[in-house]
Design an enzyme around this catalytic site. Sequence first.
Site, PDB file in Angstrom:
ATOM      1  N   GLY A  71       1.843  47.288  68.609  1.00 20.20           N
ATOM      2  CA  GLY A  71       0.184  46.896  68.083  1.00 20.20           C
ATOM      3  C   GLY A  71       0.293  45.150  68.377  1.00 20.20           C
ATOM      4  N   GLN A  76      -4.275  36.914  67.419  1.00 24.03           N
ATOM      5  CA  GLN A  76      -2.694  36.926  67.912  1.00 24.03           C
ATOM      6  C   GLN A  76      -2.478  36.590  68.891  1.00 24.03           C
ATOM      7  OE1 GLN A  76      -1.161  41.334  67.049  1.00 24.03           O
ATOM      8  NE2 GLN A  76       0.735  39.419  66.719  1.00 24.03           N
ATOM      9  N   CYS A 117       7.522  41.828  64.455  1.00 22.02           N
ATOM     10  CA  CYS A 117       6.262  40.789  65.225  1.00 22.02           C
ATOM     11  C   CYS A 117       5.911  40.351  66.542  1.00 22.02           C
ATOM     12  CB  CYS A 117       5.307  40.154  63.468  1.00 22.02           C
ATOM     13  SG  CYS A 117       3.721  40.212  64.220  1.00 22.02           S
ATOM     14  N   LEU A 118       5.028  40.199  67.222  1.00 21.78           N
ATOM     15  CA  LEU A 118       4.810  39.644  68.401  1.00 21.78           C
ATOM     16  C   LEU A 118       4.826  38.642  68.244  1.00 21.78           C
ATOM     17  CD1 LEU A 118       3.172  42.243  71.057  1.00 21.78           C
ATOM     18  CD2 LEU A 118       5.598  41.253  70.709  1.00 21.78           C
ATOM     19  N   HIS A 159      -0.452  46.653  59.533  1.00 23.12           N
ATOM     20  CA  HIS A 159       0.335  45.213  59.630  1.00 23.12           C
ATOM     21  C   HIS A 159      -0.718  44.256  60.983  1.00 23.12           C
ATOM     22  CE1 HIS A 159       3.738  42.742  61.967  1.00 23.12           C
ATOM     23  NE2 HIS A 159       2.828  42.912  62.807  1.00 23.12           N
ATOM     24  N   GLU A 160      -1.278  45.048  61.392  1.00 30.74           N
ATOM     25  CA  GLU A 160      -2.760  44.679  62.341  1.00 30.74           C
ATOM     26  C   GLU A 160      -3.553  44.162  61.354  1.00 30.74           C
ATOM     27  OE1 GLU A 160      -1.304  43.660  64.905  1.00 30.74           O
ATOM     28  OE2 GLU A 160       0.228  45.824  65.300  1.00 30.74           O
ATOM     29  N   HIS A 163      -3.062  40.641  60.502  1.00 27.32           N
ATOM     30  CA  HIS A 163      -2.876  39.998  61.357  1.00 27.32           C
ATOM     31  C   HIS A 163      -5.006  39.597  61.162  1.00 27.32           C
ATOM     32  CE1 HIS A 163       0.364  39.132  63.089  1.00 27.32           C
ATOM     33  NE2 HIS A 163       0.613  40.218  63.272  1.00 27.32           N
TER      34      HIS A 163
HETATM   35 ZN    ZN Z   1       2.478  41.267  63.930  1.00 23.99          ZN
END
Ligand code: ZN
Length: 193
Positions: A71, A76, A117-118, A159-160, A163
């Site tokens: 995701g 991000q 998370c990236l 989660h997204e 962000h």
């Molecule tokens: Zn994330």
Amino acid sequence: MPNNLTNSTMLAVVYARLLETRHKQMSLLNILEFPDPRLRTVAKPVTEVDDSVRALVSDMLETMYDAPGIGLAATQVNVHQRIVVIDLSEDASKPQVFINPEIEVLDDAICETQEGCLSVPGFYETIDRPEHIRLKALDQDGKPFEMEPDGLMAVCIQHEIDHLNGKLFVDYLSAFKRDRIKKKLEKLQRKKN
Ligand code: ZN
């Protein structure tokens, strides 16, 4: 008049060129990492789903697959519009696009999942989130859709969306844990630069 063989060869060439063009148009985007303050920006709703939004979606998908991740939110990649891409398949075959996503929690059920998370590379922590939600969003053609995801999809979209609201999964941890992760990542980032 070309025969079948020539025809299919020509088609193959045209197809290869199309793929090449498509590939050239896409690009990998830089993923911001915690504690970068830009990750705290609250994203604005997309007012029109146009070609520039679709181009961004393509780049976000490519960036997510390359990372690799399941995701990615536009926040991000330092674009502060409410756009999320997700693909939970194992072979990158089911990209899903959520524009202006909104959720409603349906009951008290809680899902406990180990999240990563990236933007917080290398750290995984167990987080509690509502398990049953209703989700409304626009697809990449600007068409509204609704779904009631559960399990990993429910966790991932929450989660997204966090962000897009400037929130990270480390915000659910104790200040002590969050600070430890922050210091370790800052050290790694100093080494990289
Ligand atoms: Zn994330």
